[in-house]
Design a protein around this motif. Structure first.
Motif, short mmCIF file in Angstrom:
data_model
loop_
_atom_site.label_atom_id
_atom_site.label_comp_id
_atom_site.label_asym_id
_atom_site.label_seq_id
_atom_site.Cartn_x
_atom_site.Cartn_y
_atom_site.Cartn_z
N PRO A 25 104.97 39.66 14.98
CA PRO A 25 104.94 39.13 13.81
C PRO A 25 104.14 39.73 12.69
N GLU A 26 102.90 40.05 13.20
CA GLU A 26 102.01 40.81 12.26
C GLU A 26 102.45 42.07 11.79
N LEU A 27 103.23 42.91 12.78
CA LEU A 27 103.58 44.17 12.43
C LEU A 27 104.73 44.04 11.61
N ILE A 28 105.77 43.05 11.88
CA ILE A 28 106.76 43.27 11.08
C ILE A 28 106.62 42.77 9.61
N GLU A 29 105.76 41.94 9.33
CA GLU A 29 105.43 41.51 7.96
C GLU A 29 104.73 42.77 7.19
N SER A 30 103.96 43.45 7.95
CA SER A 30 103.43 44.76 7.63
C SER A 30 104.57 45.89 7.21
N GLU A 31 105.38 45.94 8.28
CA GLU A 31 106.59 46.73 7.79
C GLU A 31 107.62 46.51 6.75
N LEU A 32 107.63 45.11 6.58
CA LEU A 32 108.54 44.84 5.49
C LEU A 32 107.60 44.92 4.24
N ARG B 212 124.22 52.43 -5.12
CA ARG B 212 122.77 52.75 -4.62
C ARG B 212 122.67 53.92 -3.81
N LYS B 213 123.88 54.71 -3.49
CA LYS B 213 124.01 55.79 -2.44
C LYS B 213 122.93 56.98 -2.44
N GLU B 214 122.46 56.85 -3.76
CA GLU B 214 121.55 58.38 -4.19
C GLU B 214 119.86 57.84 -3.70
N GLN B 215 119.92 56.37 -3.46
CA GLN B 215 118.63 55.85 -3.44
C GLN B 215 118.26 55.64 -1.70
N PRO B 216 117.11 55.21 -1.29
CA PRO B 216 116.70 55.32 0.23
C PRO B 216 117.59 54.13 0.60
N PHE B 217 117.93 54.48 2.08
CA PHE B 217 118.24 53.31 3.19
C PHE B 217 117.34 53.09 4.18
N GLY B 218 116.90 51.96 4.34
CA GLY B 218 115.67 51.62 5.33
C GLY B 218 116.31 50.86 6.28
N VAL B 219 115.82 50.84 7.48
CA VAL B 219 116.15 49.92 8.53
C VAL B 219 114.86 49.28 9.18
N VAL B 220 114.94 47.87 9.40
CA VAL B 220 113.78 47.43 10.14
C VAL B 220 114.48 46.46 11.25
N SER B 221 114.05 46.86 12.45
CA SER B 221 114.75 45.99 13.43
C SER B 221 113.70 45.02 13.98
N CYS B 222 114.52 43.78 13.66
CA CYS B 222 113.29 42.57 13.84
C CYS B 222 113.04 42.25 15.17
N PRO B 223 113.65 42.53 16.41
CA PRO B 223 113.22 41.99 17.65
C PRO B 223 112.09 43.09 18.26
N SER B 224 112.01 44.35 17.41
CA SER B 224 111.20 45.26 18.41
C SER B 224 109.60 45.20 17.60
N LEU B 225 109.30 44.33 16.60
CA LEU B 225 107.71 44.21 16.19
C LEU B 225 107.31 42.77 16.44
N GLU C 137 119.14 42.56 13.60
CA GLU C 137 119.01 41.20 14.37
C GLU C 137 118.11 40.24 13.63
N ILE C 138 118.41 39.97 12.36
CA ILE C 138 117.67 38.90 11.61
C ILE C 138 117.39 37.67 12.35
N GLY C 139 118.13 37.24 13.17
CA GLY C 139 118.15 36.24 13.97
C GLY C 139 116.68 35.92 14.96
N ASP C 140 115.97 37.14 15.09
CA ASP C 140 114.80 37.34 15.71
C ASP C 140 113.60 37.34 14.81
N LEU C 141 113.81 37.07 13.41
CA LEU C 141 112.72 37.22 12.46
C LEU C 141 111.89 35.93 12.93
#
Length: 445
Positions: A206-213, A191-204, A244-248
């Protein structure tokens, strides 16, 4: 040419079959429908890269379908096809967002040319987007090489699982390089030619993290002023790293579990189910087992994540790695700050090797960046290191007015810094590994 998700919309069965056979023979994935309603339904379920849309769909107009497809798949490239070609319809198609215009009857060479060009545009847009993320999070490249068995095992396991689509959970203290290893797994994968995205779970929230995902529709909550595709849409065909998925939040965990299992999700404010082909890599520095027992993390999601674990050891006890990383970072930050710095003095090198690095690689990065900013030319000396590091690693001698504990701590640090393994250090010190572990814990080594 990269493989594309292609949507064909034409009310003539023969055209649908011809285009489908052509595209599938080139390795593309195809959905073919005969009307606008079915086209919109398919676009709501999965992300398409390219669409061939007939301008006349019975009583409907393919031009009216363009906006719906672009709303559902913002990066889609639309080619209008028609047997009634005219300058006026071509101009109108382009105004509405089409990428090209193809008159019937068309030849295989024409299809080949258009598909190749638009595939290149798709790949370029994704690379630009990925590079923009890199620029926003600039960091020196951390090469994953190590002489220490625990780190070697982690690197080897990461390389083995990279070629699969298996979900990977990276575990280890904060700052050990989990984000960099996740990106490396992506770069080692197909998949290296396709996008790599990052979501930091503690930084958002609950409303914003659902939208971000998952994304949201305009007006679905206060502040949603426009439609927004989520990271899952952006990462179609690539990899999404959940840090930090433990903070999801618990409220989001069932939705993530559903996506992991079925590759299905809904945007906020939209009841239509969408599909996406995205690999998930997660990371945590917390004890998820304890979080499950305390009801702070779903047990079913934990077991789904827990299939392939890769543990990253802390930087303490890996002095050779400390020195290698420090020199690598020094080169990076010197070039970034246009300074002529060519290494570390012996005192600085010893101090870095002996320090316990509670903040791991992240702390080392900050220390080296600070030294480069404060330094001029030549080498980085001990005077450019923080007092906290120098104070804890400054050499002591027998007879100095210090406690026995201080002498023991300094001696253990020096032996660890010069030994190839913990077992070798324990043998030199004349103690077993269990005692050495307790001493390291006592002194924060």
């Amino acid at each position: 040419m990269q493989s594309l998700n292609v949507l064909i919309v034409d009310d003539e069965a023969n055209i649908r079959k011809t285009l489908t056979v052509f595209m599938e023979s080139r390795g593309h994935r195809v959905k073919a429908v005969s009307n606008s309603r079915d086209a919109c339904a398919e676009a709501e379920q999965q992300v398409f890269d390219l669409a061939f849309v007939d301008i006349r769909l019975g009583t409907e107009s393919g031009l009216d379908l363009e906006r719906s497809l672009l709303n559902a798949c913002p990066w889609i490239k639309i080619v209008i096809i028609t047997a009634y070609a005219s300058i006026e319809t071509a101009v109108e198609a382009m105004k509405r967002g089409a990428s090209d215009y193809l008159a019937k009857p068309f030849t295989p060479d024409q299809l080949e040319s258009i598909t190749a060009r638009l595939a290149e545009v798709c790949a370029m847009e994704r690379r630009i987007s990925s590079l923009q993320e890199d620029l926003n999070r600039m960091h020196p490249e951390l090469y994953f090489t190590s002489r220490y068995p625990a780190m070697q095992r982690a690197i080897e396991l990461a390389r083995q699982v990279a070629s699969s689509d298996a979900l990977v959970l990276l575990r280890g203290p904060s700052g050990t390089g989990k984000t960099v290893l996740a990106r490396s797994i992506h770069n080692w994968s197909q998949r290296k030619e396709q996008p790599f995205g990052v979501v930091s779970c503690p930084s958002l929230s609950p409303e914003l993290i659902e939208s971000e995902l998952f994304g949201h529709l305009k007006g679905s909550f206060p502040g949603a002023l426009a439609d927004k595709p989520g990271r899952i849409t952006f990462c179609e065909g690539g990899t999404l790293f959940l840090d930090e998925i433990g903070d999801l939040p618990l409220s989001i965990q069932p939705k993530l579990l559903r996506f992991i299992q079925d590759r299905e999700y809904e945007q906020i404010g939209d009841h239509h189910t969408r599909k996406a082909d995205v690999r998930i890599i997660a990371a945590t520095s917390t004890n998820l087992d304890l979080a499950v027992r305390e009801g702070e993390f779903r047990e079913d999601l934990f077991y789904r994540l827990n299939g392939i674990q890769i543990g990253l050891p802390p930087l303490a006890g890996r002095p050779d790695d400390v020195e290698h990383l420090a020199l690598n970072m020094l080169q990076f930050f010197a070039a970034r700050n246009l300074k002529n710095l060519d290494g570390l003095t012996e005192e600085a090198r010893i101090s870095l090797r002996l320090y316990s690095w509670p903040g791991n690689i992240r702390e080392l990065r900050n220390v080296i960046e600070r030294a480069v900013i404060l330094g001029k030319n030549g080498q980085i000396g001990i005077e450019l290191l923080p007092d906290s590091i120098v104070a804890k690693t400054h050499p002591v001698s027998l007879g100095d007015p210090i406690t026995l504990d201080s002498i023991e701590e300094t001696h253990i640090r020096r032996i660890l810094a010069s030994s190839k393994s913990l077992q070798e250090a324990a043998d030199i010190l004349g103690i077993d590994q269990a005692t050495l572990w307790r001493k390291r814990k006592q002194y924060g080594i």
